[in-house]
Design an enzyme around this catalytic site. Structure first.
Site, PDB file in Angstrom:
ATOM      1  N   HIS B  61      58.698   9.954 -49.324  1.00 38.13           N
ATOM      2  CA  HIS B  61      58.729   8.678 -48.600  1.00 38.13           C
ATOM      3  C   HIS B  61      59.568   7.673 -49.370  1.00 38.13           C
ATOM      4  O   HIS B  61      59.978   7.936 -50.513  1.00 38.13           O
ATOM      5  CB  HIS B  61      57.315   8.158 -48.324  1.00 38.13           C
ATOM      6  CG  HIS B  61      56.526   7.737 -49.540  1.00 38.13           C
ATOM      7  ND1 HIS B  61      56.222   8.583 -50.588  1.00 38.13           N
ATOM      8  CD2 HIS B  61      55.973   6.535 -49.866  1.00 38.13           C
ATOM      9  CE1 HIS B  61      55.507   7.927 -51.493  1.00 38.13           C
ATOM     10  NE2 HIS B  61      55.348   6.681 -51.088  1.00 38.13           N
ATOM     11  N   ASP B  65      59.142   4.238 -56.169  1.00 36.95           N
ATOM     12  CA  ASP B  65      58.721   5.105 -57.270  1.00 36.95           C
ATOM     13  C   ASP B  65      58.821   6.584 -56.915  1.00 36.95           C
ATOM     14  O   ASP B  65      58.513   7.441 -57.742  1.00 36.95           O
ATOM     15  CB  ASP B  65      57.305   4.739 -57.748  1.00 36.95           C
ATOM     16  CG  ASP B  65      56.265   4.777 -56.652  1.00 36.95           C
ATOM     17  OD1 ASP B  65      56.577   4.379 -55.500  1.00 36.95           O
ATOM     18  OD2 ASP B  65      55.122   5.199 -56.915  1.00 36.95           O
ATOM     19  N   HIS B  66      59.268   6.868 -55.686  1.00 36.25           N
ATOM     20  CA  HIS B  66      59.444   8.266 -55.278  1.00 36.25           C
ATOM     21  C   HIS B  66      60.911   8.630 -55.031  1.00 36.25           C
ATOM     22  O   HIS B  66      61.205   9.787 -54.759  1.00 36.25           O
ATOM     23  CB  HIS B  66      58.595   8.567 -54.037  1.00 36.25           C
ATOM     24  CG  HIS B  66      57.122   8.470 -54.326  1.00 36.25           C
ATOM     25  ND1 HIS B  66      56.319   9.574 -54.474  1.00 36.25           N
ATOM     26  CD2 HIS B  66      56.335   7.389 -54.566  1.00 36.25           C
ATOM     27  CE1 HIS B  66      55.075   9.174 -54.773  1.00 36.25           C
ATOM     28  NE2 HIS B  66      55.056   7.859 -54.831  1.00 36.25           N
ATOM     29  N   ASP B 209      51.753  10.446 -51.519  1.00 31.27           N
ATOM     30  CA  ASP B 209      50.831   9.304 -51.515  1.00 31.27           C
ATOM     31  C   ASP B 209      50.011   9.347 -50.233  1.00 31.27           C
ATOM     32  O   ASP B 209      50.556   9.543 -49.148  1.00 31.27           O
ATOM     33  CB  ASP B 209      51.613   7.991 -51.573  1.00 31.27           C
ATOM     34  CG  ASP B 209      52.189   7.738 -52.967  1.00 31.27           C
ATOM     35  OD1 ASP B 209      52.097   8.633 -53.822  1.00 31.27           O
ATOM     36  OD2 ASP B 209      52.733   6.638 -53.190  1.00 31.27           O
ATOM     37  N   HIS B 267      49.706  10.291 -60.259  1.00 30.80           N
ATOM     38  CA  HIS B 267      50.052   9.005 -59.630  1.00 30.80           C
ATOM     39  C   HIS B 267      49.076   7.923 -60.099  1.00 30.80           C
ATOM     40  O   HIS B 267      48.573   7.105 -59.336  1.00 30.80           O
ATOM     41  CB  HIS B 267      50.025   9.133 -58.102  1.00 30.80           C
ATOM     42  CG  HIS B 267      50.828   8.066 -57.398  1.00 30.80           C
ATOM     43  ND1 HIS B 267      50.261   6.901 -56.935  1.00 30.80           N
ATOM     44  CD2 HIS B 267      52.139   7.982 -57.088  1.00 30.80           C
ATOM     45  CE1 HIS B 267      51.200   6.163 -56.350  1.00 30.80           C
ATOM     46  NE2 HIS B 267      52.346   6.793 -56.429  1.00 30.80           N
TER      47      HIS B 267
END
Lengths: 300, 300
Positions: B61, B65-66, B209, B267
């Site tokens: 997504h 942070d991804h 997430d 995470h």
């Protein structure tokens, strides 16, 4: 006080534990960031920089090793609920790119955020204590270097001496400006009896990425500290110029001809593990040369 | 063989030496990358991953942070004159953003580069040895988890035994499929006399997430290894759900109900330095739980 903390001294590809370009300029008031390669926010943590004090970020050009870390830093500022205003200065196209990422990644900036498109050389920022301006360098794409010059500071009043001469407070401003003053009783107080000079103003120039370009000399004449890229050893001068970069000796030649006090070289090619040979080469031309080391703060 | 190397186990803001999400999946053929937070290319260097072998990158997504590390990784691949094809799978909007950065930063991709917009759940990639598919998770923005399943492998022929029974080469394919064979002289060879089973196929699921979401259970039922985010300790369950994240015990509850063999949690919120309490909490619900450690390769 002016300090330069190197967060990244490598060129395009991270290697040998070295990171892409980023440096923190510490002034008496705040912190500035010159360029922001990928991982800058992690280097800021590694070197315990107080990130909330960074309030001006300057991006030299849009090659990724000079700005890919900016969106992550801004994103973290947002998530940390930063309140301090932040000013970003960079090529105009950067603004749209950041805005697009804010939107796609649902980044809501909670602090006053100002983007200043750099469209010409000259003044970028003036505070009571310093001036930051920019100048064009010769690179494959539009690129600018930055220079910070402290302003001349007023003379400091020696409080004990001023008190012993019964100088009223309303004359202090004149003394700070270096003038003599006359008391109501007619006594003339010579300025140097009750003041001392402040430290001389310092200056630091960062040439970002550039070909060997003697026209830079005029811009950076006599600065206290110069950071000039030296991507390649001098044996690779042809490669350097083909890629719009400089060599060790070219950087040192600029430093020497500009009469700077000290030269830091960096933006080292990922091909080279050891940077001590870079330093040696630069010193042959300009003895006050040093290879920049990440995590080190160079006091100007 | 299937291995999962954790390059980043932290949530949005890097902290405590922990990095944003990225993980390398090692198959017998190649390396896959699940998510690519800022600094992934540096972690790849730190952990001596052979970057040229990464040929499929999956982005769950568009929270920074991804994926903020993707442009830097692609840029370095370009500068390194990579020749191997590269496939990137992610939300459709990512493609335009990358293209814009390629253009602004003058990144010329010299290798065959394919962007695959993920528009629905299901199959993403099938090779002779494994299948990667995706499934939707419940997050603030569109988000997908990934699952890799090795295919069932043929039985292995025990060469010495096959030779001692004078089995001609043209019957090998039948034996590999588990069938008995009949020689020209009429002798029937039972399959198990000359073959052994290959190791059972393995599977790994990464939920990216997500809120606590029991509808995930069906997707990840019985996998050998599950990585489920556990951003918060269970005492902060309200905060977790408000932010579309999960807690330790919620992750473990999913693992338990899905009958997975092992759970990795990660995470982690930047608020917490020590992740051992996260592991303890998860273990209370599902004993085969472990807090993911950066640099560690978990063999599935």
């Amino acid at each position: 006080m002016l300090g330069v903390t190197i967060l990244g001294n490598n060129s395009a590809i991270p290697a040998h534990g070295r990171h892409p370009t980023a440096q923190i300029i510490s002034t008496q008031d705040d912190l500035l960031l010159f360029d922001c390669g990928e991982g800058t926010q992690i280097q800021i943590l590694n070197y315990k920089i107080r990130r909330s004090r960074i309030n001006h970020i300057f991006i030299s050009h849009l090659h990724g090793d000079h700005y890919f870390g900016l969106i992550g830093l801004l994103s973290s500022f947002a998530l940390l609920n930063r309140v301090q205003p932040l000013h970003v200065y960079g090529p105009a196209a950067l603004q749209g790119l950041l805005d697009q990422q804010f939107q796609l990644s649902e980044i809501h900036i909670p602090f006053p955020y100002h983007f200043h498109a750099i469209e010409k050389d000259g003044l970028l920022l003036e505070t009571p204590n310093y001036i930051v301006s920019c100048f064009s360098t010769k690179h494959r794409i539009e690129c600018r270097g930055f220079i910070i010059r402290q302003k001349k500071r007023n003379r400091k009043i020696l409080k004990n001496r001023a008190d012993s001469r019964d100088i009223p407070f309303n004359l202090y401003a004149l003394l700070q400006e270096g003038k003599d003053v006359t008391l109501e009783n007619g006594t003339v107080i010579k300025n140097e009896e009750v003041t001392i000079a402040s430290p001389p103003p310092k200056s630091y120039a960062f040439t970002a990425d550039t070909l060997f370009d003697p026209s830079l000399i005029e811009q950076i004449q006599g600065v206290d500290l110069l950071y000039h890229e030296a991507t390649y050893p001098h044996a690779l001068a042809d490669k350097a110029s083909a890629r719009f970069h400089s060599t060790t000796k070219e950087a040192a030649e600029i430093a020497k001809r500009a009469g700077v006090k000290k030269l830091l070289i960096g933006h080292f090619s990922a091909k080279f593990d050891d940077t001590s040979a870079f330093e040696e080469e630069a010193k042959e031309v300009f003895p006050y040369s040093e290879a920049a080391i990440e995590g080190t703060t160079y006091l100007v």
